[in-house]
Design an enzyme around this catalytic site. Structure first.
Site, PDB file in Angstrom:
ATOM      1  N   VAL A  83       0.838  -1.202   0.000  1.00 16.61           N
ATOM      2  CA  VAL A  83       0.000   0.000   0.000  1.00 16.61           C
ATOM      3  C   VAL A  83       0.870   1.249   0.000  1.00 16.61           C
ATOM      4  O   VAL A  83       1.953   1.271   0.566  1.00 16.61           O
ATOM      5  CB  VAL A  83      -0.983   0.035   1.202  1.00 16.61           C
ATOM      6  CG1 VAL A  83      -1.993  -1.106   1.100  1.00 16.61           C
ATOM      7  CG2 VAL A  83      -0.236  -0.020   2.529  1.00 16.61           C
ATOM      8  N   VAL A 125       4.052  -2.569   5.249  1.00 14.65           N
ATOM      9  CA  VAL A 125       4.490  -2.249   3.879  1.00 14.65           C
ATOM     10  C   VAL A 125       3.875  -3.196   2.851  1.00 14.65           C
ATOM     11  O   VAL A 125       4.196  -3.129   1.672  1.00 14.65           O
ATOM     12  CB  VAL A 125       6.033  -2.263   3.741  1.00 14.65           C
ATOM     13  CG1 VAL A 125       6.654  -1.235   4.672  1.00 14.65           C
ATOM     14  CG2 VAL A 125       6.612  -3.643   3.979  1.00 14.65           C
ATOM     15  N   GLU A 126       2.995  -4.101   3.275  1.00 14.82           N
ATOM     16  CA  GLU A 126       2.304  -4.953   2.311  1.00 14.82           C
ATOM     17  C   GLU A 126       0.824  -4.529   2.243  1.00 14.82           C
ATOM     18  O   GLU A 126       0.509  -3.541   1.614  1.00 14.82           O
ATOM     19  CB  GLU A 126       2.517  -6.429   2.673  1.00 14.82           C
ATOM     20  CG  GLU A 126       4.013  -6.797   2.577  1.00 14.82           C
ATOM     21  CD  GLU A 126       4.301  -8.271   2.778  1.00 14.82           C
ATOM     22  OE1 GLU A 126       3.540  -9.119   2.309  1.00 14.82           O
ATOM     23  OE2 GLU A 126       5.319  -8.577   3.432  1.00 14.82           O
ATOM     24  N   MET A 127      -0.052  -5.244   2.949  1.00  9.27           N
ATOM     25  CA  MET A 127      -1.467  -4.884   2.831  1.00  9.27           C
ATOM     26  C   MET A 127      -1.902  -3.829   3.851  1.00  9.27           C
ATOM     27  O   MET A 127      -3.003  -3.281   3.763  1.00  9.27           O
ATOM     28  CB  MET A 127      -2.323  -6.144   2.880  1.00  9.27           C
ATOM     29  CG  MET A 127      -1.971  -7.060   1.690  1.00  9.27           C
ATOM     30  SD  MET A 127      -2.718  -8.693   1.743  1.00  9.27           S
ATOM     31  CE  MET A 127      -4.227  -8.389   0.834  1.00  9.27           C
TER      32      MET A 127
END
Lengths: 341, 341
Positions: A83, A125-127
């Site tokens: 994201v 830092v992912e979803m």
């Protein structure tokens, strides 16, 4: 034919074709979502969730964004983007055949697909969700999912993180490719591989690649769930490749266990579909399979493979590309009355 | 819609559906990509391109990211996120039934789907390529696409921006939903709508919504390609809704033409599948369909619609939800020897 009549014929033909197209699948469609979801299966639910960017905090990142089943199960980037364009720290492993691995992630920190699925959801830092409640509360706003979880899972409050991760894992388990040319060859069809590919398979064994990349999935011996097959990478210190590609910057499994014996240890990845998953290694620093083979020869076997050896091994590795079952793109349950971001 | 035009649209729709139906059996798979791509169709190629994030500068954004065919043809965000998490300035319109609109984009600045497709590729906050050469050069690195363009398009150097946009548009033309409950009702099936939906349809006409949202697609009269049907929004100045949702901040078509008569003018959007495409309006400021209907009543018709009117109109709008042809997720041509980002 009178125009009015032609229009009516064409309209009914169109409608008929739409029906014909949709027959053979019972997966939900926008127009009849509420009805069809009553018979949804766990795998179908998992597939919806896998493809649904609304599982991320701002509705931009799905499981499929980084592990793209249409693209070899990965994203062809060194590090994936989560994201708000943030970057992860390791190359996304392919989801294809991940079910056959006894631990998940490069550092083996989770024992199975279900536990793996929970991680990226709450990685900033992912979803980007703060916690699993945030995900579940968002999914609960989508009426189609509320009904689908009721259909698939018994009990009170079936829409919970355990069931959500179980459904995603159930879908991922279907993403296998045991139909590669090498598999056919291995099953006795001598014509399934070219001479160069056969030579590559022999070279692969002779030079020592199978020390680690052994077994049905070229990922080492089959171990019990949660027990990983790890190897130090790079094994040979201070090669020019290590300097060039900065492999040693990542401490690998050490960051999980803080045990010195795990320094620079990584799970041995499967080589199935490796021709589809450039760039290579935990940091995605190497773009070509040729170079990746040379790197492995030097950093793991202390061998300078010659061009002929590299060429044949690469040909063999290409023969490990299989095909996933045909994927119907899942129609997702509608967002009713809220904005995702 | 003129009959001649309707016949031509229906004919191409029928052709598209036949292709879509047949494609399930022969679409490329990883393992036999090179062989099967020799018989690929324009719609299949366009579908691959539509779903391929490698068309963006860093491999993270595809057409489908913002116009998600699995999710009502949009992304349920106020503004879409492009490369590096950058935000666009207007709400993404749905791709579903966009073929029926005579101009594209909220401000109607492009006449058709082919020209529309070229825009986001080189928008710095969308797919982020510096120019079309950058896209084409990246796609040329993917051998499967080189072959597929040769198969589909005649001539030298078939892999060019014109053909790429034409292929994407060919696929998008198949994304129609003329099978909604309202369509069935309109074709004579009185049972296709509930009493509330029928009441909503009557209310919709009586209060004046059909002044603009008329025609087969509730987007105004069918005009020649490139000729748009625009309306000022908000039409009634200084409402509390305008203050709350800041609609007037966007000058609309004025930014394209710099003509005073285009100030705050926007293309009248189709209402097909509007129940799937929250949030609403050019700035995605309104999350619910109830509120959107109230806003329209006040800002366009200067009417305070009562709860009963809103309820029935919303029910009617829900009856405009149809279903797209079943989509086989396209297997994308492999990235060979390069890193996308």
């Amino acid at each position: 034919m009178k125009r009015k009549h032609l229009i009516s014929v064409l309209l009914s033909l169109t409608a008929g074709l739409i029906v014909a197209c949709q027959s053979g699948t019972k997966e939900p469609q926008y127009a009849d979502f509420d009805n069809v979801v009553d018979t949804i299966t766990e795998v179908e639910l998992g597939k919806m969730l896998y493809f649904d960017p609304r599982l991320s905090s701002d509705g931009t990142v799905s499981c499929n964004s980084c592990h793209n089943v249409m693209n070899g199960g990965t994203d062809n980037r060194s590090f994936s983007a989560g994201v708000k364009g943030q970057l992860g720290g390791r190359n996304s492993p392919t989801v294809l055949n991940a079910v056959f691995l006894s631990v998940q992630f490069w550092d083996g920190r989770e024992p199975n697909l279900k536990e793996q699925a929970k991680g990226p959801l709450i990685n900033p830092v992912e979803m980007g969700n703060k916690n699993h409640d945030e995900v579940i509360n968002r999914v609960k706003k989508i009426p189609g999912y509320v009904q689908a979880f009721k259909t698939v899972y018994p009990g009170n409050e079936p829409l919970n993180i355990e069931n959500l991760a179980t459904a995603i894992a159930a879908y991922e388990k279907t993403l296998t490719t045991l139909n590669s040319p090498f598999d056919k060859f291995n099953a006795g069809d001598e014509t399934a591989l070219s001479e160069l590919e056969k030579k590559g398979w022999e070279t692969f064994k002779t030079v020592g690649c199978t020390t680690c990349h052994s077994g049905d999935h070229f990922a080492g011996p089959q171990l019990a769930e949660g027990q990983g097959f790890y190897m130090k990478f790079p094994l040979i210190p201070n090669t020019s490749y290590d300097k060039k590609y900065k492999f040693s910057k990542d401490k690998g499994r050490y960051d999980v266990t803080k045990s010195k014996s795990d320094m620079h240890m990584f799970r041995v990845p499967t080589l199935r579909n490796v021709a589809l998953t450039a760039p290579y290694f935990h940091n995605g620093a190497v773009s070509t399979l040729d170079e990746a083979v040379k790197v492995m020869g030097k950093t793991q076997l202390n061998k300078d493979l010659n061009e002929e050896e590299v060429k044949s091994i690469v040909a063999f590795l290409n023969s490990l590309t299989g095909s996933i079952p045909t994927q119907i793109a899942p129609v997702l349950p509608p967002t009713v009355g809220f904005t995702v971001n």
